[in-house]
Scaffold this active site. Structure first.
Site, short mmCIF file in Angstrom:
data_model
loop_
_atom_site.label_atom_id
_atom_site.label_comp_id
_atom_site.label_asym_id
_atom_site.label_seq_id
_atom_site.Cartn_x
_atom_site.Cartn_y
_atom_site.Cartn_z
CB SER A 143 -1.08 -0.04 1.27
OG SER A 143 -1.51 1.20 1.47
CE1 TYR A 156 -5.39 -1.69 4.05
CE2 TYR A 156 -4.04 0.28 3.95
CZ TYR A 156 -4.70 -0.85 3.43
OH TYR A 156 -4.85 -1.01 2.20
P1 NAP Z 1 -12.15 -5.16 -1.48
O1 NAP Z 1 -12.67 -5.10 -2.67
O2 NAP Z 1 -12.68 -5.00 -0.05
O3 NAP Z 1 -11.06 -6.27 -1.58
C1 NAP Z 1 -10.73 -7.11 -0.30
C2 NAP Z 1 -10.80 -8.72 -0.67
O4 NAP Z 1 -10.66 -9.22 0.69
C3 NAP Z 1 -12.27 -8.82 -0.70
O5 NAP Z 1 -12.18 -9.75 -1.90
C4 NAP Z 1 -12.68 -9.62 0.32
O6 NAP Z 1 -13.87 -10.50 0.19
C5 NAP Z 1 -11.46 -10.17 0.91
N1 NAP Z 1 -11.58 -10.43 2.39
C6 NAP Z 1 -12.28 -9.45 3.25
N2 NAP Z 1 -12.34 -10.21 4.57
C7 NAP Z 1 -11.76 -11.48 4.29
C8 NAP Z 1 -11.59 -12.68 5.18
N3 NAP Z 1 -11.88 -12.47 6.35
N4 NAP Z 1 -11.28 -13.73 4.72
C9 NAP Z 1 -11.18 -13.81 3.33
N5 NAP Z 1 -11.18 -12.80 2.31
C10 NAP Z 1 -11.60 -11.62 3.07
O7 NAP Z 1 -10.71 -3.93 -1.55
P2 NAP Z 1 -9.42 -3.92 -2.54
O8 NAP Z 1 -9.14 -2.31 -2.54
O9 NAP Z 1 -9.52 -4.54 -3.78
O10 NAP Z 1 -8.34 -4.52 -1.45
C11 NAP Z 1 -7.57 -5.48 -2.09
C12 NAP Z 1 -6.18 -5.20 -1.17
O11 NAP Z 1 -5.62 -4.11 -1.88
C13 NAP Z 1 -6.08 -5.39 0.16
O12 NAP Z 1 -4.97 -5.93 0.79
C14 NAP Z 1 -5.95 -3.63 0.28
O13 NAP Z 1 -5.37 -3.45 1.51
C15 NAP Z 1 -5.12 -3.44 -0.87
N6 NAP Z 1 -4.94 -2.04 -1.27
C16 NAP Z 1 -6.06 -1.34 -1.78
C17 NAP Z 1 -6.00 0.03 -2.06
C18 NAP Z 1 -7.11 0.77 -2.52
O14 NAP Z 1 -6.97 1.95 -2.95
N7 NAP Z 1 -8.16 0.23 -2.72
C19 NAP Z 1 -4.82 0.44 -1.89
C20 NAP Z 1 -3.76 -0.11 -1.37
C21 NAP Z 1 -3.84 -1.46 -1.07
P3 NAP Z 1 -15.55 -10.04 0.29
O15 NAP Z 1 -15.44 -9.17 -0.93
O16 NAP Z 1 -16.02 -11.22 -0.09
O17 NAP Z 1 -15.56 -9.40 1.66
#
Ligand code: NAP
Length: 251
Positions: A143, A156
């Site tokens: 991140s 986080y």
């Molecule tokens: P997201 O759509 O909320 O994706 C998170 C994923 O993790 C979803 O598929 C979710 O499944 C799964 N998850 C949540 N709780 C879980 C659990 N207890 N067991 C198994 N799976 C679980 O958000 P995202 O932005 O794509 O995030 C993906 C990664 O990118 C994360 O590590 C996040 O920290 C990182 N990231 C995101 C950003 C950003 O700007 N969006 C920036 C930097 C890093 P469900 O949807 O079924 O709950």
């Protein structure tokens, strides 16, 4: 001409592939030729449909990654179903927002358990298999908060700073087994994770104003970096944290 990015015949395990960045990466790896295991706590019909339409295989594995009890089973099931494991993408992650002086123990524990502890033990289990089978690729999702402090997201920030450290340590220890461990650090990507920021007009405008690319990222923006780090194109890339951020860190 051979394609240095071709992943035909490879098997990739992607956590959290139902939505957002994980879905984009799983689809990108499948476009490059991979069969995919999507691991998460809810079925992923959209991801499955897209990947099967490409003619690739897809398996959903039901796992709550706040806990570690099914991690070895997940690796075993992958090998049993597809016969191999070439690529692990540790994408699943959660965020909790609360002022630092009020931050609760449960908001600390849930985030650290999932973003850091499960990521490590899944990497360890995959690494043990890869060491015995000629190598592999581990890609962690870091991140901007692997580099910066952030606001109201202390667990986080701790977890993602830790992900950067684990990535480098594992790269150091596993490079000699032909296992490349690297990370992708997404900038601000429009997903469920950032929905609260996007819904806050002030924060949303502040963030957008310092992104040189002048737009929020989209999950598909991560496909190229993921395919690169999963392919032989990155065989001599170890412990790198690749920002895909529209220029955020350069600002
Ligand atoms: P997201 O759509 O909320 O994706 C998170 C994923 O993790 C979803 O598929 C979710 O499944 C799964 N998850 C949540 N709780 C879980 C659990 N207890 N067991 C198994 N799976 C679980 O958000 P995202 O932005 O794509 O995030 C993906 C990664 O990118 C994360 O590590 C996040 O920290 C990182 N990231 C995101 C950003 C950003 O700007 N969006 C920036 C930097 C890093 P469900 O949807 O079924 O709950």
């Amino acid at each position: 001409m051979t394609n240095i990015f071709d992943l035909t015949g490879k098997v990739a395990l992607v956590t959290g592939a139902r939505t957002g960045i994980g879905q984009g990466i799983a689809e990108g790896l499948a476009e490059a030729g991979c069969d995919i295991i999507g691991a998460g706590h809810a079925p992923m019909p959209e991801t499955e449909k897209y990947i099967k339409a490409l003619g690739r295989r897809f398996l959903f594995y039901d796992i709550d990654l706040v806990k570690q009890d099914k991690i070895q089973d997940l690796i075993n099931e992958t090998i049993k179903t597809f016969g191999r494991l070439d690529i692990l993408v540790n994408n699943a992650g959660i965020i909790r927002r609360e002022d630092v002086l009020d931050f609760s123990e449960s908001n600390w524990d849930d985030v650290i358990n999932m973003n850091l502890k499960s990521l490590f033990f899944l990497s360890q289990a995959a690494g043990r298999y890869m060491k015995e089978h000629g190598g592999g690729k581990i890609i962690n999702i870091a991140s901007m908060l692997s580099f910066q402090g952030g606001i109201r997201v202390v667990s986080y920030t701790a977890s993602k700073s830790g992900v950067a450290g684990i990535t480098k340590l594992m790269a150091n220890e596993l490079a000699k087994y032909n296992i490349q461990v690297n990370a992708i650090a997404p900038g601000y990507i429009d997903t469920n994770n950032t929905a609260a920021l996007i819904a806050d007009p002030k924060r949303s405008a502040e963030i957008l104003s310092r992104i040189p690319a002048d737009r929020w990222g989209r999950p598909e923006d991560l496909k190229g970096a993921a395919v690169f780090l999963a392919s032989r194109a990155s065989d001599y890339v170890n412990g790198h944290i690749l920002a895909v951020d529209g220029g955020w860190l350069a600002r």
